[in-house]
Motif scaffolding. Structure first.
Motif, PDB file in Angstrom:
ATOM      1  N   GLU A   1      -0.734 -55.956  -5.443  1.00  0.00           N
ATOM      2  CA  GLU A   1       0.567 -55.308  -6.458  1.00  0.00           C
ATOM      3  C   GLU A   1       1.700 -55.068  -4.954  1.00  0.00           C
ATOM      4  O   GLU A   1       2.921 -55.242  -6.124  1.00  0.00           O
ATOM      5  CB  GLU A   1       0.112 -53.651  -6.905  1.00  0.00           C
ATOM      6  CG  GLU A   1      -0.646 -53.847  -7.542  1.00  0.00           C
ATOM      7  CD  GLU A   1      -2.094 -53.730  -7.446  1.00  0.00           C
ATOM      8  OE1 GLU A   1      -3.179 -53.459  -7.697  1.00  0.00           O
ATOM      9  OE2 GLU A   1      -2.246 -53.923  -6.147  1.00  0.00           O
TER      10      GLU A   1
ATOM     11  N   ALA B   1       9.114 -46.604  -8.237  1.00  0.00           N
ATOM     12  CA  ALA B   1       8.325 -45.503  -7.971  1.00  0.00           C
ATOM     13  C   ALA B   1       6.696 -45.884  -7.663  1.00  0.00           C
ATOM     14  O   ALA B   1       6.876 -47.818  -7.745  1.00  0.00           O
ATOM     15  CB  ALA B   1       8.074 -44.360  -9.842  1.00  0.00           C
ATOM     16  N   GLY B   2       5.961 -45.373  -7.227  1.00  0.00           N
ATOM     17  CA  GLY B   2       4.973 -46.206  -6.683  1.00  0.00           C
ATOM     18  C   GLY B   2       4.660 -45.864  -4.782  1.00  0.00           C
ATOM     19  O   GLY B   2       5.485 -45.692  -4.575  1.00  0.00           O
ATOM     20  N   ARG B   3       3.464 -46.082  -4.462  1.00  0.00           N
ATOM     21  CA  ARG B   3       2.654 -46.078  -2.738  1.00  0.00           C
ATOM     22  C   ARG B   3       2.038 -47.151  -2.786  1.00  0.00           C
ATOM     23  O   ARG B   3       0.981 -47.190  -3.656  1.00  0.00           O
ATOM     24  CB  ARG B   3       3.087 -44.533  -3.237  1.00  0.00           C
ATOM     25  CG  ARG B   3       2.210 -44.308  -1.367  1.00  0.00           C
ATOM     26  CD  ARG B   3       2.193 -42.651  -0.718  1.00  0.00           C
ATOM     27  NE  ARG B   3       1.599 -42.966   0.472  1.00  0.00           N
ATOM     28  CZ  ARG B   3       1.570 -41.967   1.326  1.00  0.00           C
ATOM     29  NH1 ARG B   3       2.599 -41.385   1.471  1.00  0.00           N
ATOM     30  NH2 ARG B   3       0.846 -42.270   2.496  1.00  0.00           N
ATOM     31  N   PHE B   4       2.393 -47.681  -2.202  1.00  0.00           N
ATOM     32  CA  PHE B   4       0.845 -48.661  -1.856  1.00  0.00           C
ATOM     33  C   PHE B   4       0.756 -48.879  -0.409  1.00  0.00           C
ATOM     34  O   PHE B   4       1.366 -47.947   0.853  1.00  0.00           O
ATOM     35  CB  PHE B   4       1.018 -49.603  -2.153  1.00  0.00           C
ATOM     36  CG  PHE B   4       1.585 -50.445  -3.510  1.00  0.00           C
ATOM     37  CD1 PHE B   4       0.688 -50.811  -5.039  1.00  0.00           C
ATOM     38  CD2 PHE B   4       2.756 -50.435  -3.784  1.00  0.00           C
ATOM     39  CE1 PHE B   4       0.672 -50.857  -5.738  1.00  0.00           C
ATOM     40  CE2 PHE B   4       3.167 -50.227  -4.821  1.00  0.00           C
ATOM     41  CZ  PHE B   4       2.211 -51.097  -5.978  1.00  0.00           C
TER      42      PHE B   4
END
Length: 162
Positions: free
Chosen positions: A34, A145-148
């Motif tokens: 992603e 937004a989000g976090r990996f």
């Protein structure tokens, strides 16, 4: 003859191109798929604009590599495929270590994505020691937004006083 100098605005396009290619060569298979949507040349250009890192480039007739530092950290080190094995990475790393030492840094650190075996071997050969491994958040643009995360190695090297 290889010249290492501070990066100039005119170097930005070549830095982005090399960074994009080098990042994909070394990291694309190690990160969540992603994140790849945020690893295009346009995002590397944005990343370069947002960073406070200090960049230095290795140049002959063309840009062969770059290194960046920030505080006590060696942040980025990339060399072009044609420069791999030529000593350019060693020269850039030594240059960054010297810059850090001149700034009073005694214990430098760098972070390397776990599984980037070529980089891990290189840093070990250059006297960097693995100090810890942890889950680190990958860079995303500020409005996303989000976090990996990815498993990351922290290497340290005692620079001492020069």
């Amino acid at each position: 003859m290889l010249e290492i100098r501070p990066a100039r605005e005119a170097d930005q396009s070549a830095i982005v191109q090399l960074w994009h290619q080098g990042w994909h060569d070394a990291h694309a298979h190690l990160v969540p798929t992603e994140i790849l949507a945020f690893r295009t040349p346009a995002y590397f250009s944005l990343w370069l604009k947002q960073t406070t890192d200090v960049f230095h480039v290795a140049i002959t007739d063309e840009l062969l590599g770059f290194v960046s530092i920030n505080g006590a950290e060696l942040v980025k080190l990339y060399v072009s495929p044609q420069a791999r094995g030529s000593g350019t990475a060693h020269d850039l790393l030594s240059h960054a270590e010297h810059l850090l030492s001149e700034q009073g840094v005694v214990e430098a650190e760098l972070f390397c994505t776990a599984g980037n075996v070529r980089a891990q071997r290189f840093y070990a050969r250059e006297g960097w020691r693995l100090s810890r491994t942890f889950e680190d958040a990958l860079w995303l643009p500020e409005n996303i937004a989000g976090r990996f995360t990815v498993e990351t190695h922290c290497y340290q090297k005692h620079l001492g006083l020069r």
